[in-house]
Scaffold this motif. Structure first.
Motif, short mmCIF file in Angstrom:
data_model
loop_
_atom_site.label_atom_id
_atom_site.label_comp_id
_atom_site.label_asym_id
_atom_site.label_seq_id
_atom_site.Cartn_x
_atom_site.Cartn_y
_atom_site.Cartn_z
N SER A 30 0.90 -1.16 -0.07
CA SER A 30 -0.06 -0.12 -0.01
C SER A 30 0.79 1.23 0.09
CB SER A 30 -0.93 0.07 1.09
OG SER A 30 -1.91 -1.02 0.98
N TYR A 31 1.86 1.28 0.86
CA TYR A 31 2.83 2.45 0.78
C TYR A 31 3.34 2.60 -0.51
CZ TYR A 31 7.36 5.06 1.58
OH TYR A 31 8.06 6.00 1.55
N PHE A 32 3.87 1.72 -1.25
CA PHE A 32 4.41 1.92 -2.31
C PHE A 32 3.49 2.34 -3.50
CE2 PHE A 32 8.14 -0.35 -0.59
CZ PHE A 32 9.19 0.62 -0.82
N THR A 33 2.39 1.74 -3.51
CA THR A 33 1.20 1.74 -4.52
C THR A 33 1.00 3.53 -4.14
OG1 THR A 33 0.45 -0.34 -4.42
CG2 THR A 33 -1.03 1.32 -5.18
N THR A 34 0.69 3.76 -3.01
CA THR A 34 0.10 5.28 -2.70
C THR A 34 1.09 6.15 -3.16
OG1 THR A 34 -1.17 4.04 -0.62
CG2 THR A 34 -0.91 6.57 -0.74
N LEU A 35 2.52 6.03 -2.56
CA LEU A 35 3.54 6.82 -3.34
C LEU A 35 3.52 7.17 -4.62
CD1 LEU A 35 6.16 8.47 -2.34
CD2 LEU A 35 7.41 6.35 -2.73
N MET A 158 -0.85 13.88 2.00
CA MET A 158 -1.77 13.04 1.28
C MET A 158 -1.58 11.51 1.44
SD MET A 158 -2.80 13.19 -2.90
CE MET A 158 -3.97 14.41 -2.69
N MET A 159 -0.09 11.22 1.21
CA MET A 159 0.19 9.81 1.37
C MET A 159 -0.10 9.28 2.78
SD MET A 159 3.71 8.01 0.45
CE MET A 159 4.72 8.67 1.68
N LEU A 160 0.04 10.12 3.79
CA LEU A 160 -0.41 9.63 5.21
C LEU A 160 -1.94 9.55 5.39
CD1 LEU A 160 0.83 8.89 7.74
CD2 LEU A 160 0.25 11.23 8.68
N ASP A 161 -2.73 10.27 4.61
CA ASP A 161 -4.10 10.24 4.77
C ASP A 161 -4.49 9.04 3.92
OD1 ASP A 161 -4.22 12.74 6.22
OD2 ASP A 161 -4.65 14.00 4.41
N ILE A 162 -4.04 8.77 2.96
CA ILE A 162 -4.55 7.61 2.12
C ILE A 162 -4.20 6.18 2.77
CG2 ILE A 162 -4.21 6.36 -0.14
CD1 ILE A 162 -3.82 8.94 -1.34
N LEU A 163 -2.96 6.22 3.53
CA LEU A 163 -2.43 5.10 4.23
C LEU A 163 -3.53 4.86 5.43
CD1 LEU A 163 1.59 5.40 4.11
CD2 LEU A 163 -0.04 3.51 2.93
N MET A 164 -3.59 5.82 6.13
CA MET A 164 -4.20 5.61 7.42
C MET A 164 -5.92 5.26 7.14
SD MET A 164 -2.81 6.44 10.12
CE MET A 164 -1.40 5.56 9.17
N ALA A 165 -6.55 6.01 5.90
CA ALA A 165 -7.67 5.54 5.16
C ALA A 165 -7.69 3.91 5.10
CB ALA A 165 -8.13 6.59 4.33
N ASP A 166 -6.69 3.64 4.53
CA ASP A 166 -6.47 2.07 4.13
C ASP A 166 -6.40 1.42 5.60
OD1 ASP A 166 -6.37 -0.14 2.55
OD2 ASP A 166 -4.15 0.05 2.53
N LEU A 167 -5.30 1.58 6.27
CA LEU A 167 -4.85 0.89 7.37
C LEU A 167 -5.57 0.77 8.44
CD1 LEU A 167 -1.05 1.59 7.23
CD2 LEU A 167 -2.10 -0.33 6.22
N ILE A 168 -6.16 1.97 8.89
CA ILE A 168 -7.11 1.86 10.03
C ILE A 168 -8.21 0.94 10.03
CG2 ILE A 168 -8.59 3.29 11.33
CD1 ILE A 168 -6.73 5.64 11.13
N PRO A 169 -9.14 1.07 8.86
CA PRO A 169 -10.22 -0.10 8.87
C PRO A 169 -9.52 -1.65 9.02
CG PRO A 169 -10.45 1.48 7.23
CD PRO A 169 -9.38 1.80 7.73
N GLN A 170 -8.21 -1.70 8.41
CA GLN A 170 -7.78 -2.99 8.68
C GLN A 170 -7.47 -3.49 10.28
OE1 GLN A 170 -4.93 -4.27 5.56
NE2 GLN A 170 -5.36 -2.81 4.33
N LEU A 171 -6.76 -2.28 10.43
CA LEU A 171 -6.33 -2.63 11.98
C LEU A 171 -7.53 -2.95 12.85
CD1 LEU A 171 -3.57 0.02 12.48
CD2 LEU A 171 -3.35 -2.40 12.09
#
Length: 463
Positions: A30-35, A158-171
């Motif tokens: 997700s990190y590299f895709t978002t980047l 923006m990358m942090l926002d996208i990662l959080m939007a992706d990771l927080i539901p997963q966590l």
């Protein structure tokens, strides 16, 4: 000292480790895709800024002229988060406008107008830079490049926002699944705890089968094994209790005789008058000694003991030696004792002490119950399996009694002699310990009884 392993911990670890691994891999991807997509979006805006500078370049007499009013420059550099730097460079004349400290790409001599993006540092800040070659008219006498650099705060936000939007539901999903997993494992193992509690609360005398109505199918193998063990223990304990009861009963008779004869001897005043009582005491003592010896052998050869290691043993040598040992007793009873065996030695797996007791009981019975001036033949055969045979010319054993004579303390009604009914029970126990087959019949050669012990070719050692 080994630590006790927990099934609950083992299950949770085996389920948690793959989940954590997949979450970690998914986070990296997700990190590299978002980047990639964040860079792609902001790189287009960066390219638009470079192209807007391109509009401010004019040609005069073949040379490029840059006219950037202060108001336009302020609008160009305005940003509430990032700082923007640029320069316009002529390969022939050098810096035409902008900031000289903006790094140039290593491919500054690019031949096409295709933009080049790269990362660098400006004033100790990470920046993203785009470099383009300005397309000029044919009359231009120089080559112009534009470099626009921008700090990467917006990109990181923006990358942090996208990662959080992706990771927080997963966590959150992992945490919820973890709680459900803990609860599920606890509930799943509850029948095992109930089973352990049920067994722990039982009295030592309760060997009834464990009910399997509340047990999972996967645990049935365990409960079946425990129930089978309980059943074997119950049979063994019942056999031991019968053994103790019968032994106590058999010992009571010679002990009572000893006591009676001792009282009789005490009443007599002369030694000559005491002699008959003393002789009876000796007979009773001999009977009791023989009985105790057989009881000890029977107890040691029982299934609960099973402490013997079967070793390679020369069968012919053992039988020949024992036949020689019993020859004087046979001569005393006017019985001819014959040994028949092959010249080549026959090797089996066995315990010498127990096999001597087995053969000794068979020879002793044959001498006791055979005819006077009779014959006893002891044979050793090798085919199809190693076998030991004892035959006599006595009355033999009636067919109706052949199933009972191997029971402990059982004697055929009307039997002569002073046996206690343990000899053949010992023979059976020792044969079972050696995984040998015990056959009983009539002797075709002598017309009397025939006992045959057939050993397996490769019996398993038992401990």
């Amino acid at each position: 000292m080994n630590k006790k392993r927990s099934l609950r911990t083992e299950i949770i670890l085996r389920l948690s480790v793959p989940v954590i691994f997949f979450i970690a891999v998914e986070t990296v991807l997700s990190y590299f895709t978002t980047l990639h997509y964040v860079d792609e979006a902001y790189d287009r805006w960066l390219l638009d800024s470079a192209r807007s500078l391109m509009q401010e370049i004019k040609l005069k007499e073949g040379l490029a002229v840059v006219d950037l009013p202060p108001e336009a420059l302020a609008i160009f550099k305005w940003d509430d988060l990032d700082k923007t730097y640029f320069n316009i460079i002529s390969e022939e004349r050098g810096l035409l406008a902008g900031d000289a400290f903006v790094p140039e790409t290593l491919e500054s001599s690019q031949e096409t107008e295709k933009p080049i993006y790269f990362n660098a540092f400006v004033k100790n800040e990470s920046v993203r830079i785009v470099s383009i070659k300005v397309p000029l008219a044919d009359e231009a006498t120089e080559t112009i490049h534009i470099h626009v650099a921008e700090t990467q705060k917006k990109r990181r936000v923006m990358m942090l926002d996208i990662l959080m939007a992706d990771l927080i539901p997963q966590l959150l999903l992992v945490i919820m699944a973890g709680f459900y997993l803990l609860h599920g494992v606890k509930r799943g193992l509850q029948p095992l705890h109930e089973l352990a509690d049920e067994i722990a609360q039982r009295s030592p005398q309760d060997l009834s089968p464990i009910p399997e109505s509340h047990v999972f199918q996967e645990v049935h193998t365990l409960t079946d094994t425990i129930n089978n063990l309980f059943n074997r223990l119950a049979l063994a304990i019942a056999g031991q209790q019968r053994f103790i009861s019968n032994a106590a009963h058999q010992l009571r008779t010679p002990l009572a005789g000893l006591k009676l004869q001792a009282e009789r001897a005490l009443r007599e005043k002369e030694l000559a008058e005491m002699k008959p009582a003393l002789e009876q005491i000796q007979v009773s003592a001999d009977r009791m000694s023989h009985l105790i010896t057989q009881l000890l052998v029977l107890a040691k050869s029982g299934p609960l003991e099973a402490g013997y290691q079967l070793k390679p043993l020369a069968l012919c040598k053992l039988v020949r030696t024992l036949a020689i040992d019993y020859a004087p007793l046979a001569i005393q009873h006017n019985i001819e004792l014959v040994f028949e065996g092959p010249d080549k030695e026959i090797m089996i797996q066995g315990d010498e002490i127990l096999l001597r007791e087995l053969l000794g009981n068979l020879i002793d019975n044959a001498i006791k119950y055979g005819h006077k001036n009779g014959v006893i033949v002891i044979s050793v055969l090798n085919k199809p399996y190693p076998s030991l045979i004892v035959e006599d010319d006595g009355p033999g054993i009636p067919t109706a009694e052949q199933e009972k004579i191997f029971e402990r303390f059982y004697r055929i009604p009307g039997s002569l002699g002073d046996g206690c009914g343990l000899g053949l029970a010992i023979v059976k126990e020792i044969a079972m310990l050696h995984q040998a087959q015990l056959n009983l019949g009539r002797s075709d050669q002598l017309g009397g009884g025939r006992f045959e012990v057939i050993f397996n070719e490769k019996p398993e050692n038992k401990r």
